[in-house]
Enzyme design. Structure first.
Site: not given
Ligand code: NAD
Length: 479
Positions: A174, A250, A284, A382
């Site tokens: 997804k 992650e 991140c 963050e």
């Molecule tokens: P997010 O958690 O809002 O969303 C990530 C994904 O999860 C999206 O596809 C979203 O649709 C899905 N999602 C949201 N709620 C869900 C649920 N209840 N069940 C299942 N899926 C769900 O994060 P974001 O805003 O897309 O990304 C930013 C965050 O990602 C930051 O905290 C960043 O640090 C982190 N990030 C981490 C890494 C890493 O490698 N550690 C890399 C990139 C981003």
């Protein structure tokens, strides 16, 4: 506009409409204008994709590993022909500039890395019990899932599908609701090269219902997630309450960068500026907290301001030469501005930027804050934006305590010319990766990447990642 673009769901090797027929809108963050809409996957579509992945697993898991590797190479070849289009779509939907984008070429390299290692999955033998000949074998989980964020979609996709498919799993992936288009190019490429159907389905959709349905699905045996810590916790809970599927997380970060008096200050400033400015601070692993030894602090502030100003010139992410784009969407924009409001309320010493830019789109000035108190929200949380907090220290033990005083543990760095001190500090830093005289986004594709503490669990990249997409089985033969 993206009206001529294929925006249906990619299930079982075909583009198809969702059961609901629903679509959702996409916006260009550089203008805040709508640019088109995309079909949205619901629970029934997830079920269809899982069913197709389940059937595909029968054949894919029995395909010779070298042949699975060749399929990944063919996909990498096809993606290489489409780098510009994918880069343009990511620029259009989440604002990362096309100019000098390193993430998509890197993603293709990652795919090739795992393609080359599909045959490297091995077990062990044991003769410790004279009455037994023992061995372990590694086998794929079966149907797996991935949920990725918006900041680097193709990079995230490659880190999931590379090891998962090489190891013989099938997958339903997804994408993020903010930037689903570039991954639909991957789907188109798979169709064009005749990639075995059902091995990878790609769904555009929201966390609810689509992501949640994947996390709860009883037929999915492993799920890899990249995104925020809050969502990671929700996914782990849903997985635990359904079939206890294996989960890799992650998550977020608040990475510290420690600069000792003897460090190459000019290099440290260039690296710190680059780290916080990657994807306009929406990385991140961004080194968002810098601790610089007291005697060098004012020099560092001047250097880092100069570097950030140089690379922080904003523009249209689609235009050649643009170094910095807008924040990804209005939610990100509002969230970062709310942190800048806190900085104003707390009367923090803002030495660069500190506000939105005076133009259309979601642009925020690169910001440097000096000596925010350790308990300030800007130090603790963050921000995921171009906001760098610089603080001073005088004592090694004290700076280590402050650097580790966070729930996150994704990346940390130390700059010094003293190798013994560097290693001593590296040992004490609580993070999945530690850079010595380098900082994020530096990683190596043959070494594990992942977080300690609330930055996640499990590892991506390297051999650990390949192994993590397999179940271990012990076989005992009586002699
Ligand atoms: P997010 O958690 O809002 O969303 C990530 C994904 O999860 C999206 O596809 C979203 O649709 C899905 N999602 C949201 N709620 C869900 C649920 N209840 N069940 C299942 N899926 C769900 O994060 P974001 O805003 O897309 O990304 C930013 C965050 O990602 C930051 O905290 C960043 O640090 C982190 N990030 C981490 C890494 C890493 O490698 N550690 C890399 C990139 C981003």
């Amino acid at each position: 506009m993206v009206s001529d673009f294929e925006t249906r769901l990619f299930i079982d090797g075909e583009f198809r409409l969702p059961h609901s027929g629903k679509q959702f809108d996409l916006f260009n963050p550089a203008t805040s204008k709508q640019i088109g809409s995309v079909y949205e996957a619901g629970v029934e579509d997830v079920d269809d994709a899982v069913e197709s992945a389940s059937q595909a697993f029968e054949t894919w898991s029995e395909t010779p590993a070298s042949e699975r590797g060749q399929w990944l190479h063919r996909l990498a070849d096809k993606l290489s022909e489409n780098v510009e289009e994918m880069s343009r779509l990511e620029a259009l939907t989440m604002g990362r500039p096309m100019h000098n984008d390193f993430t998509i070429p890197w993603a293709i390299e990652i795919l090739r890395y795992f393609a080359n290692r599909a045959s490297d999955i091995q077990g062990e033998t044991s003769l410790s019990d004279p009455s037994l000949f023992g061995m372990t074998v590694r086998q794929p989980f079966g149907v797996t899932a991935a949920i990725i964020p918006w900041n680097t979609p193709i990079l995230m996709l490659s880190m999931k599908i590379g090891p998962a498919l090489a190891a013989g799993n099938t997958m339903v992936l997804k994408t993020s609701e903010k930037s689903p288009l570039s991954c639909l190019v991957v789907a188109r490429c798979m169709k064009e090269i005749g990639f075995p159907r059902g091995v990878l389905s790609i769904l555009s959709g929201f966390g609810r219902p689509c992501g949640e349905a994947l996390a709860k699905h009883m037929d999915i045996r492993k799920l890899a997630f990249t995104g925020s810590t809050a969502t990671g916790k929700a996914i782990k809970k849903a997985a635990a309450e359904s079939n206890l599927k294996n989960v890799t997380l992650e998550l977020g970060g608040k990475s510290p960068l420690i600069i000792f008096e003897d460090a190459d200050l000019a290099k440290a400033a260039v690296d710190a500026a680059n780290s916080i400015m990657v994807v306009s601070g929406q990385s991140c692993m961004a080194s968002s907290r810098v601790y610089v030894e007291d005697s060098r602090a004012l020099d560092f502030i001047e250097l880092v301001k100069k570097e950030i100003t140089k690379i922080g010139v904003s523009g249209d992410p689609l235009a050649k030469g643009t170094l910095r784009g807008p924040q990804a969407d209005h939610l990100q924009y509002e969230r970062i501005l709310s942190f800048l409001d806190v900085a104003r309320q707390e009367k923090l010493n803002v030495v660069l930027g500190g506000d939105k830019e005076n133009k259309a789109g979601y642009y925020i000035q690169p910001t440097v804050i000096f000596e925010a108190p350790d308990n300030s929200r800007l130090i603790k949380e963050e921000i995921f934006g171009p906001v760098l907090c610089v603080s001073t220290f005088t004592d090694e033990a004290d700076v280590l305590r402050r650097a580790n005083d966070t729930e996150y543990g994704l990346y940390a760095s130390v700059y010094t010319r003293d190798i013994v001190r560097a290693l001593r500090v590296a040992k004490k830093l609580q993070a999945g990766s530690v850079g010595i005289n380098v900082t994020s986004p530096t990683t190596s594709l043959d070494l594990p990447f992942g977080g300690w503490k609330e930055s996640g669990e499990g590892r991506e990249l390297g051999k650990h990642a390949l192994d993590s997409w397999t179940e271990l089985k012990t076989i005992l033969i009586g002699l």
